[in-house]
Scaffold this motif. Structure first.
Motif, short mmCIF file in Angstrom:
data_model
loop_
_atom_site.label_atom_id
_atom_site.label_comp_id
_atom_site.label_asym_id
_atom_site.label_seq_id
_atom_site.Cartn_x
_atom_site.Cartn_y
_atom_site.Cartn_z
N LEU A 70 0.84 -1.20 0.00
CA LEU A 70 0.00 0.00 0.00
C LEU A 70 0.88 1.25 0.00
O LEU A 70 0.59 2.22 -0.72
CB LEU A 70 -0.93 0.00 1.22
N GLY A 71 1.94 1.24 0.79
CA GLY A 71 2.83 2.38 0.84
C GLY A 71 3.49 2.67 -0.50
O GLY A 71 3.63 3.84 -0.91
N LYS A 72 3.87 1.62 -1.23
CA LYS A 72 4.48 1.80 -2.54
C LYS A 72 3.48 2.39 -3.53
O LYS A 72 3.83 3.24 -4.36
CB LYS A 72 5.02 0.47 -3.06
N TYR A 73 2.23 1.94 -3.45
CA TYR A 73 1.20 2.51 -4.34
C TYR A 73 1.01 4.00 -4.03
O TYR A 73 0.98 4.83 -4.93
CB TYR A 73 -0.12 1.76 -4.18
N LEU A 74 0.91 4.35 -2.75
CA LEU A 74 0.67 5.74 -2.37
C LEU A 74 1.86 6.63 -2.73
O LEU A 74 1.69 7.83 -2.99
CB LEU A 74 0.35 5.83 -0.88
N ALA A 75 3.05 6.03 -2.73
CA ALA A 75 4.25 6.80 -3.08
C ALA A 75 4.42 6.94 -4.59
O ALA A 75 5.31 7.67 -5.05
CB ALA A 75 5.49 6.13 -2.48
N GLY A 76 3.58 6.25 -5.37
CA GLY A 76 3.67 6.34 -6.82
C GLY A 76 4.64 5.35 -7.43
O GLY A 76 4.94 5.43 -8.63
N ASP A 77 5.14 4.39 -6.62
CA ASP A 77 6.09 3.40 -7.14
C ASP A 77 5.41 2.28 -7.92
O ASP A 77 6.07 1.55 -8.65
CB ASP A 77 6.91 2.80 -5.99
N THR A 78 4.11 2.14 -7.74
CA THR A 78 3.33 1.15 -8.47
C THR A 78 1.92 1.70 -8.66
O THR A 78 1.52 2.63 -7.95
CB THR A 78 3.29 -0.20 -7.74
N ALA A 153 -12.68 -4.53 5.22
CA ALA A 153 -11.86 -3.65 6.08
C ALA A 153 -11.74 -2.31 5.39
O ALA A 153 -11.81 -2.21 4.16
CB ALA A 153 -10.48 -4.25 6.31
N ARG A 154 -11.57 -1.27 6.19
CA ARG A 154 -11.40 0.07 5.64
C ARG A 154 -10.22 0.74 6.34
O ARG A 154 -10.13 0.73 7.57
CB ARG A 154 -12.67 0.91 5.82
N ILE A 155 -9.33 1.30 5.53
CA ILE A 155 -8.14 1.95 6.06
C ILE A 155 -8.26 3.45 5.83
O ILE A 155 -8.48 3.90 4.70
CB ILE A 155 -6.88 1.41 5.35
N ASN A 156 -8.14 4.20 6.90
CA ASN A 156 -8.12 5.66 6.81
C ASN A 156 -6.70 6.05 6.42
O ASN A 156 -5.81 6.18 7.27
CB ASN A 156 -8.53 6.28 8.15
N ILE A 157 -6.50 6.22 5.12
CA ILE A 157 -5.16 6.50 4.60
C ILE A 157 -4.61 7.80 5.17
O ILE A 157 -3.44 7.88 5.56
CB ILE A 157 -5.19 6.55 3.06
N SER A 158 -5.44 8.81 5.24
CA SER A 158 -4.99 10.12 5.74
C SER A 158 -4.52 10.02 7.19
O SER A 158 -3.49 10.59 7.57
CB SER A 158 -6.12 11.15 5.62
N GLU A 159 -5.27 9.29 8.01
CA GLU A 159 -4.91 9.12 9.42
C GLU A 159 -3.59 8.35 9.54
O GLU A 159 -2.72 8.70 10.34
CB GLU A 159 -6.03 8.39 10.17
N TRP A 160 -3.45 7.31 8.74
CA TRP A 160 -2.23 6.49 8.77
C TRP A 160 -1.00 7.33 8.40
O TRP A 160 0.04 7.24 9.05
CB TRP A 160 -2.39 5.31 7.81
N GLN A 161 -1.14 8.15 7.38
CA GLN A 161 -0.01 8.95 6.92
C GLN A 161 0.30 10.12 7.84
O GLN A 161 1.47 10.45 8.07
CB GLN A 161 -0.27 9.46 5.50
N ASN A 162 -0.74 10.75 8.38
CA ASN A 162 -0.54 11.96 9.17
C ASN A 162 -0.39 11.70 10.66
O ASN A 162 0.14 12.55 11.39
CB ASN A 162 -1.71 12.93 8.95
N ASN A 163 -0.88 10.55 11.13
CA ASN A 163 -0.81 10.24 12.55
C ASN A 163 -0.46 8.76 12.72
O ASN A 163 -1.29 7.95 13.15
CB ASN A 163 -2.15 10.57 13.23
#
Length: 335
Positions: A70-78, A153-163
């Motif tokens: 998930l982190g690689k996708y959000l970073a634009g690596d995939t 399942a649901r992941i709050n991406i903003s919360e994960w990245q910011n907090n």
């Protein structure tokens, strides 16, 4: 609810023990009203489902690789399609090992609600429905059964990245299908249990009851504040959003917006600044109040039948486990 990306794969796994087969989507779902309606319905169904767990990611490892993908996708690596493909292949592998489910359509959707980004993953079964053709003939068709999603399942991406220290940016359905099935899907996400939603909600309601008692409020005022608490909390549950203590405090008492918040902090109830509302617990919360001839009675509905019994024929209440302060006063009078 703008949809950024969505993909639907299919996992075919029969209960007879035969190997699972995964049918991978070759492209993302194209932008359309049907796609957006489907994802909106899935989101509404997820929010309406009671019995959720809340948690956060395990440290990324070979056993828990999902957060890294998930982190690689959000970073634009995939891209999203590649991310979902790798994930669903891993899910299929776990499904083979566990032999606990019959497969289904694996939905991956990255969407935005307000200023917050979410990723929802759900395993959805098919069901039959009856429709009418243009020639007015009945026809049976298959549809995705969004009303009975068991694994999601649901992941709050903003919360994960910011907090990243948060322990409640992942929510997942617990349901009634059994702990082993819940654990298998949670392992796929790489999620460990964090905040106890029902426990936190019960503590919040206990703090509110103590606050109302300490303020010695008139019955009408107590009812208004109870209504404000339950209305806000249920609205947050419907949206899939947490309760924010400071905002709740302001809604409970607009003239003194910090009074409830300061009370909670002073008494050290151990509540988080934000907490996930539990609908079942909230539904049980209601205050019965009455005042007459020098007597004032107020208690929460869930105590009825437990610590408090009502005899309708005799018009009496039987109380158990009286507050220590009250029993001490009564003992002094009797003595």
């Amino acid at each position: 609810m703008p949809v950024r990306h969505s993909v639907i794969h299919k996992i075919d796994k029969k209960p007879d023990g035969s190997p699972a087969a995964v049918y991978l989507a070759s492209t993302e779902q194209i932008e359309s009203g049907a796609r957006d309606d489907l994802m909106s319905q899935l989101n509404d169904s997820y929010n309406a489902t009671a019995g959720k767990g809340w948690g956060f990611f395990h440290q990324e490892s070979g056993a828990h690789p999902f957060s890294g993908w998930l982190g690689k996708y959000l970073a634009g690596d995939t891209d999203f399609l590649s991310f979902s493909t790798t994930s669903v292949e891993h899910l299929t592998k776990l499904m083979e090992e566990s032999n606990l489910t019959t497969g289904g359509h694996a939905l991956f959707c990255h969407y935005q609600q307000g200023m917050t980004d979410y990723l929802v993953i759900a395993l959805v079964q098919e069901t039959e429905a009856v429709t009418m053709t243009e020639e007015l003939h009945l026809m049976t068709v298959k549809r995705l059964d969004l009303d009975h999603v068991r694994l999601a399942a649901r992941i709050n991406i903003s919360e994960w990245q910011n907090n990243p220290q948060s322990k409640q940016y992942i929510s997942y359905l617990k349901g009634k299908q059994g702990r082993r099935l819940n654990d298998y899907f949670r392992d796929f996400i790489g999620c460990q249990e964090g905040i106890d939603g029902p426990g936190e909600t019960r503590t919040l309601l206990k703090a509110f009851s103590d606050f109302v008692e300490s303020e010695d409020l008139p019955d009408e005022s107590a009812r208004e504040k109870t209504h404000a608490l339950v209305s806000y909390s249920m609205a947050q549950a419907k949206l899939g959003e947490p309760i924010t203590l400071e905002k709740l405090s302001g809604l409970i008492d607009e003239d003194r917006p910090k009074s409830f918040y300061d009370f909670i902090k002073a008494k050290d109830y151990g509540l988080s600044e934000t907490l996930p509302p539990d609908k079942k617990t909230l539904n049980k919360f209601r205050r019965f109040t009455g005042r007459a001839e020098g007597m004032s009675i107020s208690f929460e509905a869930h105590l009825l039948g437990d610590k408090i019994e009502f005899d309708e024929a005799g018009g009496t209440l039987t109380l158990r486990n009286l507050p220590t302060q009250l029993t001490d006063q009564l003992k002094r009078v009797v003595a």
